[in-house]
Design a protein around this motif. Structure first.
Motif, PDB file in Angstrom:
ATOM      1  N   TRP A 212     -34.037  10.774  65.128  1.00  0.00           N
ATOM      2  CA  TRP A 212     -33.645   9.881  64.040  1.00  0.00           C
ATOM      3  C   TRP A 212     -33.178  10.682  62.827  1.00  0.00           C
ATOM      4  O   TRP A 212     -32.176  10.357  62.199  1.00  0.00           O
ATOM      5  CB  TRP A 212     -34.808   8.990  63.636  1.00  0.00           C
ATOM      6  N   GLN A 213     -33.930  11.733  62.487  1.00  0.00           N
ATOM      7  CA  GLN A 213     -33.580  12.565  61.345  1.00  0.00           C
ATOM      8  C   GLN A 213     -32.203  13.204  61.538  1.00  0.00           C
ATOM      9  O   GLN A 213     -31.408  13.280  60.597  1.00  0.00           O
ATOM     10  CB  GLN A 213     -34.628  13.655  61.137  1.00  0.00           C
ATOM     11  N   ARG A 214     -31.920  13.641  62.748  1.00  0.00           N
ATOM     12  CA  ARG A 214     -30.638  14.276  63.024  1.00  0.00           C
ATOM     13  C   ARG A 214     -29.504  13.279  62.862  1.00  0.00           C
ATOM     14  O   ARG A 214     -28.474  13.577  62.256  1.00  0.00           O
ATOM     15  CB  ARG A 214     -30.627  14.859  64.441  1.00  0.00           C
ATOM     16  N   TYR A 215     -29.680  12.074  63.394  1.00  0.00           N
ATOM     17  CA  TYR A 215     -28.643  11.052  63.280  1.00  0.00           C
ATOM     18  C   TYR A 215     -28.440  10.644  61.820  1.00  0.00           C
ATOM     19  O   TYR A 215     -27.306  10.425  61.372  1.00  0.00           O
ATOM     20  CB  TYR A 215     -29.001   9.826  64.114  1.00  0.00           C
ATOM     21  N   LEU A 216     -29.544  10.532  61.080  1.00  0.00           N
ATOM     22  CA  LEU A 216     -29.449  10.181  59.670  1.00  0.00           C
ATOM     23  C   LEU A 216     -28.688  11.253  58.905  1.00  0.00           C
ATOM     24  O   LEU A 216     -27.795  10.965  58.104  1.00  0.00           O
ATOM     25  CB  LEU A 216     -30.854  10.008  59.084  1.00  0.00           C
ATOM     26  N   SER A 217     -29.003  12.509  59.169  1.00  0.00           N
ATOM     27  CA  SER A 217     -28.327  13.625  58.513  1.00  0.00           C
ATOM     28  C   SER A 217     -26.842  13.631  58.836  1.00  0.00           C
ATOM     29  O   SER A 217     -25.999  13.855  57.954  1.00  0.00           O
ATOM     30  CB  SER A 217     -28.971  14.946  58.940  1.00  0.00           C
ATOM     31  N   GLU A 218     -26.508  13.381  60.096  1.00  0.00           N
ATOM     32  CA  GLU A 218     -25.090  13.349  60.499  1.00  0.00           C
ATOM     33  C   GLU A 218     -24.342  12.250  59.753  1.00  0.00           C
ATOM     34  O   GLU A 218     -23.216  12.465  59.282  1.00  0.00           O
ATOM     35  CB  GLU A 218     -24.969  13.128  62.007  1.00  0.00           C
ATOM     36  N   TYR A 219     -24.954  11.079  59.654  1.00  0.00           N
ATOM     37  CA  TYR A 219     -24.294   9.978  58.951  1.00  0.00           C
ATOM     38  C   TYR A 219     -24.037  10.349  57.490  1.00  0.00           C
ATOM     39  O   TYR A 219     -22.933  10.167  56.970  1.00  0.00           O
ATOM     40  CB  TYR A 219     -25.145   8.703  59.023  1.00  0.00           C
ATOM     41  N   LEU A 220     -25.042  10.883  56.826  1.00  0.00           N
ATOM     42  CA  LEU A 220     -24.917  11.206  55.412  1.00  0.00           C
ATOM     43  C   LEU A 220     -23.910  12.323  55.162  1.00  0.00           C
ATOM     44  O   LEU A 220     -23.203  12.327  54.154  1.00  0.00           O
ATOM     45  CB  LEU A 220     -26.285  11.604  54.848  1.00  0.00           C
ATOM     46  N   ARG A 221     -23.817  13.264  56.077  1.00  0.00           N
ATOM     47  CA  ARG A 221     -22.913  14.403  55.891  1.00  0.00           C
ATOM     48  C   ARG A 221     -21.479  14.095  56.324  1.00  0.00           C
ATOM     49  O   ARG A 221     -20.530  14.593  55.714  1.00  0.00           O
ATOM     50  CB  ARG A 221     -23.425  15.614  56.685  1.00  0.00           C
ATOM     51  N   GLU A 222     -21.326  13.274  57.357  1.00  0.00           N
ATOM     52  CA  GLU A 222     -20.013  13.138  57.990  1.00  0.00           C
ATOM     53  C   GLU A 222     -19.303  11.815  57.741  1.00  0.00           C
ATOM     54  O   GLU A 222     -18.104  11.706  57.987  1.00  0.00           O
ATOM     55  CB  GLU A 222     -20.162  13.356  59.502  1.00  0.00           C
ATOM     56  N   ARG A 223     -19.998  10.830  57.248  1.00  0.00           N
ATOM     57  CA  ARG A 223     -19.375   9.518  57.059  1.00  0.00           C
ATOM     58  C   ARG A 223     -18.523   9.536  55.789  1.00  0.00           C
ATOM     59  O   ARG A 223     -19.023   9.456  54.666  1.00  0.00           O
ATOM     60  CB  ARG A 223     -20.471   8.451  56.980  1.00  0.00           C
ATOM     61  N   ARG A 224     -17.234   9.657  55.936  1.00  0.00           N
ATOM     62  CA  ARG A 224     -16.340   9.874  54.806  1.00  0.00           C
ATOM     63  C   ARG A 224     -16.187   8.645  53.905  1.00  0.00           C
ATOM     64  O   ARG A 224     -15.846   8.777  52.737  1.00  0.00           O
ATOM     65  CB  ARG A 224     -14.960  10.307  55.307  1.00  0.00           C
ATOM     66  N   CYS A 225     -16.411   7.453  54.435  1.00  0.00           N
ATOM     67  CA  CYS A 225     -16.252   6.248  53.626  1.00  0.00           C
ATOM     68  C   CYS A 225     -17.508   5.909  52.824  1.00  0.00           C
ATOM     69  O   CYS A 225     -17.530   4.912  52.108  1.00  0.00           O
ATOM     70  CB  CYS A 225     -15.859   5.060  54.505  1.00  0.00           C
ATOM     71  N   LEU A 226     -18.542   6.747  52.920  1.00  0.00           N
ATOM     72  CA  LEU A 226     -19.769   6.537  52.153  1.00  0.00           C
ATOM     73  C   LEU A 226     -19.530   6.939  50.698  1.00  0.00           C
ATOM     74  O   LEU A 226     -19.223   8.098  50.416  1.00  0.00           O
ATOM     75  CB  LEU A 226     -20.909   7.361  52.759  1.00  0.00           C
ATOM     76  N   HIS A 227     -19.683   5.988  49.781  1.00  0.00           N
ATOM     77  CA  HIS A 227     -19.378   6.239  48.370  1.00  0.00           C
ATOM     78  C   HIS A 227     -20.607   6.262  47.481  1.00  0.00           C
ATOM     79  O   HIS A 227     -20.483   6.566  46.286  1.00  0.00           O
ATOM     80  CB  HIS A 227     -18.408   5.175  47.849  1.00  0.00           C
ATOM     81  N   GLY A 228     -21.762   5.942  47.999  1.00  0.00           N
ATOM     82  CA  GLY A 228     -22.957   5.948  47.175  1.00  0.00           C
ATOM     83  C   GLY A 228     -24.192   5.655  47.999  1.00  0.00           C
ATOM     84  O   GLY A 228     -24.112   5.078  49.083  1.00  0.00           O
ATOM     85  N   LEU A 229     -25.341   6.069  47.467  1.00  0.00           N
ATOM     86  CA  LEU A 229     -26.607   5.903  48.171  1.00  0.00           C
ATOM     87  C   LEU A 229     -27.612   5.204  47.267  1.00  0.00           C
ATOM     88  O   LEU A 229     -27.872   5.644  46.139  1.00  0.00           O
ATOM     89  CB  LEU A 229     -27.147   7.278  48.581  1.00  0.00           C
ATOM     90  N   ILE A 230     -28.157   4.086  47.757  1.00  0.00           N
ATOM     91  CA  ILE A 230     -29.271   3.426  47.086  1.00  0.00           C
ATOM     92  C   ILE A 230     -30.547   3.980  47.718  1.00  0.00           C
ATOM     93  O   ILE A 230     -30.795   3.783  48.902  1.00  0.00           O
ATOM     94  CB  ILE A 230     -29.215   1.895  47.262  1.00  0.00           C
TER      95      ILE A 230
END
Length: 220
Positions: free
Chosen positions: A96-114
Motif C-alpha cells: 500500500w505504501q509503495r502504491y501511495l508513494s507512486e501516486y503522489l510522485r507520478e500523478r501529474r494532474c495532482l495539484h494539491g493535497l488535503i
C-alpha cells in the motif's frame, strides 16, 4: 472569473489498486490523505453532502484502494488509502505504501493535497513524512485538523496555533496552510471549499479581457 464548484454533484467513478489502474490524467485532481482514524471519508462526505459517497468504516484501514470522485469532466477528488491501523500483513502494508508513494510522485494532474490529522494528535510520523514529500515535490498542502468538536473552542484554537508554529519553524508555511475542521458540526467547511476551489478552478490572472466587437473603439 471562474464558476463556483458544486461539490454536491460529486459522484464515484473508479477505484484503483495502483497508479497503473488510475483514470487518464485529464484535468485536475486534489487528493485526501491521512491516517486511518483521521476522519478522511467523513470529511469527503460532509464536503459533498452525501454521507454514502465515501465509505465510513468502524474498522480503520478498511479503505485499501485509490478512489476517484468526479466533480466535472476535468475536476476530481481522490480518496487515498488510509495509513495505520489496518489488520493486514506487513507485506500488504508495504505494498500500500509503495502504491501511495507512486501516486503522489507520478500523478501529474495532482495539484494539491488535503492532509487530515486528528486535532488531538497532529503531526504524527505519517503526517511529517507526507509533508516532507510535499516539500521536495513543491506540492501545496492544506492541513485539516479534524474532530475539532472533540475539544473546546479555546483548546482547538491553541492546537491550531501550535501546528501553525511548527509549520513556520520548519519553513513550510509557503506551501502549507492549516485549518480546524469538524464533520459533525460542519466547522471549517466553507474554508475547505474555498481552498479546493482555488486548486481545482484556478484563475488565470495572465489572461487579458478582450473587448467585444461592439465595445471596441470606433475609428474616425
Amino acid at each position: 472569473m471562474t464558476t463556483a464548484i458544486n461539490f454536491h454533484k460529486a459522484k464515484f467513478i473508479h477505484s484503483a489498486p495502483s497508479i497503473r489502474e488510475c483514470p487518464p490524467e485529464d484535468g485536475i485532481e486534489v487528493a485526501f490523505a491521512g491516517r486511518s482514524n483521521a476522519g478522511k471519508s467523513s470529511a469527503i462526505n460532509t464536503l459533498t453532502n452525501n454521507h454514502k459517497l465515501a465509505r465510513v468504516s468502524k474498522t480503520p484501514g478498511r479503505t485499501q484502494l485509490i478512489n476517484f470522485f468526479e466533480l466535472s469532466s476535468t475536476q476530481r477528488l481522490v480518496d487515498l488509502p488510509g495509513y495505520g491501523y489496518a489488520k493486514v500483513s506487513r507485506e500488504q502494508k508495504e505494498l500500500w505504501q509503495r502504491y501511495l508513494s507512486e501516486y503522489l510522485r507520478e500523478r501529474r494532474c495532482l495539484h494539491g493535497l488535503i492532509l487530515l490529522m486528528d486535532i488531538r494528535h497532529p503531526l504524527q510520523e505519517f503526517d511529517t513524512t507526507m509533508l516532507d514529500w510535499a516539500t521536495g515535490s513543491n506540492m501545496p498542502v492544506h492541513i485539516l485538523l479534524t474532530k475539532a468538536d472533540k475539544l473546546s473552542r479555546g483548546q482547538a484554537g491553541s492546537a491550531l496555533l501550535d501546528v501553525k508554529k511548527q509549520i513556520k519553524n520548519a519553513r513550510l508555511n509557503e506551501l502549507v496552510s492549516v485549518q480546524t475542521f469538524s464533520s459533525l458540526k460542519n466547522t471549517g467547511l466553507d474554508d475547505l471549499k474555498t481552498k479546493l476551489q482555488s486548486w481545482l478552478a484556478p484563475v488565470d490572472e495572465s489572461a487579458e479581457t478582450i473587448p467585444e466587437e461592439s465595445e471596441k473603439p470606433q475609428q474616425n
